[in-house]
Scaffold this active site. Sequence first.
Site, mmCIF file in Angstrom:
data_model
loop_
_atom_site.group_PDB
_atom_site.id
_atom_site.type_symbol
_atom_site.label_atom_id
_atom_site.label_comp_id
_atom_site.label_asym_id
_atom_site.label_seq_id
_atom_site.Cartn_x
_atom_site.Cartn_y
_atom_site.Cartn_z
ATOM 1 N N ALA A 108 13.349 51.141 102.307
ATOM 2 C CA ALA A 108 14.531 50.802 103.111
ATOM 3 C C ALA A 108 14.594 51.504 104.482
ATOM 4 C CB ALA A 108 15.784 51.077 102.285
ATOM 5 N N ASP A 119 18.078 50.932 98.028
ATOM 6 C CA ASP A 119 17.991 49.961 99.121
ATOM 7 C C ASP A 119 19.367 49.581 99.653
ATOM 8 O OD1 ASP A 119 15.384 49.505 97.430
ATOM 9 O OD2 ASP A 119 15.022 48.840 99.476
ATOM 10 N N LYS A 169 14.386 49.191 93.542
ATOM 11 C CA LYS A 169 13.284 48.393 93.002
ATOM 12 C C LYS A 169 13.563 47.939 91.568
ATOM 13 C CE LYS A 169 10.335 47.291 94.594
ATOM 14 N NZ LYS A 169 10.325 45.948 95.214
ATOM 15 N N ARG A 196 13.659 40.558 105.050
ATOM 16 C CA ARG A 196 13.964 41.016 103.683
ATOM 17 C C ARG A 196 15.482 41.213 103.583
ATOM 18 N NH1 ARG A 196 10.256 45.367 101.022
ATOM 19 N NH2 ARG A 196 10.849 44.133 99.206
HETATM 20 O O1 MRU Z 1 10.010 46.402 97.868
HETATM 21 P P1 MRU Z 1 9.951 47.800 98.409
HETATM 22 O O2 MRU Z 1 8.644 48.468 98.149
HETATM 23 O O3 MRU Z 1 10.356 47.858 99.859
HETATM 24 O O4 MRU Z 1 11.060 48.583 97.569
HETATM 25 C C1 MRU Z 1 11.327 49.905 97.934
HETATM 26 C C2 MRU Z 1 12.287 50.590 97.035
HETATM 27 O O5 MRU Z 1 12.862 50.021 96.142
HETATM 28 C C3 MRU Z 1 12.578 52.036 97.367
HETATM 29 O O6 MRU Z 1 12.860 52.757 96.212
HETATM 30 C C4 MRU Z 1 13.789 52.094 98.311
HETATM 31 O O7 MRU Z 1 13.565 51.304 99.431
HETATM 32 C C5 MRU Z 1 14.084 53.476 98.732
HETATM 33 S S1 MRU Z 1 12.954 54.071 99.940
HETATM 34 C C6 MRU Z 1 13.419 55.591 100.473
#
Ligand code: MRU
Length: 353
Positions: free
Chosen positions: A46, A235, A246, A87
Site C-alpha cells: 500500500a 491496505d 492480503k 488497484r
Molecule cells: O497485493 P499486494 O502484494 O500489494 O498486497 C500487499 C499487502 O496486502 C500488504 O500487507 C499491505 O499492502 C501492507 S504493506 C505495508
Amino acid sequence: MTTLEWADGRLRFIDQTRLPAEEIMVETTDHRVVCEAIRSLKIRGAPAIGVAAAFAVFLAVRESHCSTPPELHAVLRSAVDDLSATRPTAVNLFAALRRMEEAARASGGKSVAAILERLSAEALAIQREDVESCRRIGELGAGLIAPRSSLLTHCNAGALATAGEGTALAVIAEAARRGNVLRVFVDETRPLFQGARLTAWELVRLGIETVLITDSTAASVLRRGDVQAVVVGADRIAANGDTANKVGTYPVAVLAMRHGVPFYVAAPTSTIDAGIPDGEHIPIEERDESEVTHFGGKRIAARGVKVYAPAFDVTPGALVSAIVTERGILRPPFPESLAGVLRRGSAPGGEAP
Ligand code: MRU
C-alpha cells in the site's frame, strides 16, 4: 536495498515480480510504465503504491511539455484517472493522488514551471513522510513485543512495500534489534507468494530466523502455542477498525483470537479511510483467474473450473488487538481511537491518549 528511488529526474524501482531470483531495477520517466508496474505488482504494497503514484503524476505532467496551467491541470487529471484505475483496495494510492491534485490546485495561477516544482516537492514529501512513518511504527510497535517472542506474519509489509523499512516488518526488525525475537513464521501467502518470495527474502537478509509455512499450517503453529504475536500490514482501515489486507489475513486473525494470541496491525495513518464506516465499504480487488489456476506459468487447475480470486480480505476490528501507527498505538474501541488519532495528530509517548 532500494525499493523505490527518485534520482536525476527518474523513478527507479525494483521489479518485485522477479524476486527473489533476480534483482532487476527498472528506470523510467514514463507514468504509463509506473501504472503498468502497479497493476502487475512490480511495485506493490500500500504505501509503496502511493509513493510511486505521486512520482508518476509528476512524470506525466513533466513529460507532457504542456505550456499553460489549464493544459497542465488536464494532463494531471488524466494521469490521476489512469493511476486510480490500477488497484482499488489500498487507500494510500488515492490519498497520494489527492495530495498531488491539491498541491497543483494550491499553486493557483502560478506558471507551469512553478506548479511542476510544487508537484515534485509534494511527491518527495510523500516519500519522506513514509520513511519517517515506518521508522516510528517500528519504534512504537517493537514495544509490544515481549522478550523471547516468536512472531507470525502474512504477505509482505516490509521495505519492499514502503519507502522505508516497512510497517509490520519494521516492528519485527526493531523488536529483533532489541533482542526480543526468536523467530518469525512467514505464511507463504497464496496465490502470489509475497510471503515466500518477498518477506522471507527480507527477513533472511536482516539475519532474523525465518520459518516459512504454507498458509494452512498457521493453524497448528498457533494451536501449539509457538507464536506469541501476529503482526501484519494493512491496505485500508475503515473508521471502525475493520482492516483490509492480503487475502488470508482474516483466517489468521480468527486463529489468533481462538488461541489467545495478540493480533497487531501496523500501518501509517495514510492507510486509514475515515470516510467509510466499516469493512463492507472497502472495495476488494479481484485478480485474474490465471493467478490461481497457474503456477510458474504452468496450468495446475482442472480445466472448466470457475475461479474466485479476491486479492484482499477484511479482518473485523473486533479481532484486532491494536493498530500501530506512526502517531501512536491505537486500542479498541477503534471508532474512538481512530477518529482521535486523525483529529489530534501525534500522540507522544507511544500509546495514543
Ligand atoms: O497485493 P499486494 O502484494 O500489494 O498486497 C500487499 C499487502 O496486502 C500488504 O500487507 C499491505 O499492502 C501492507 S504493506 C505495508
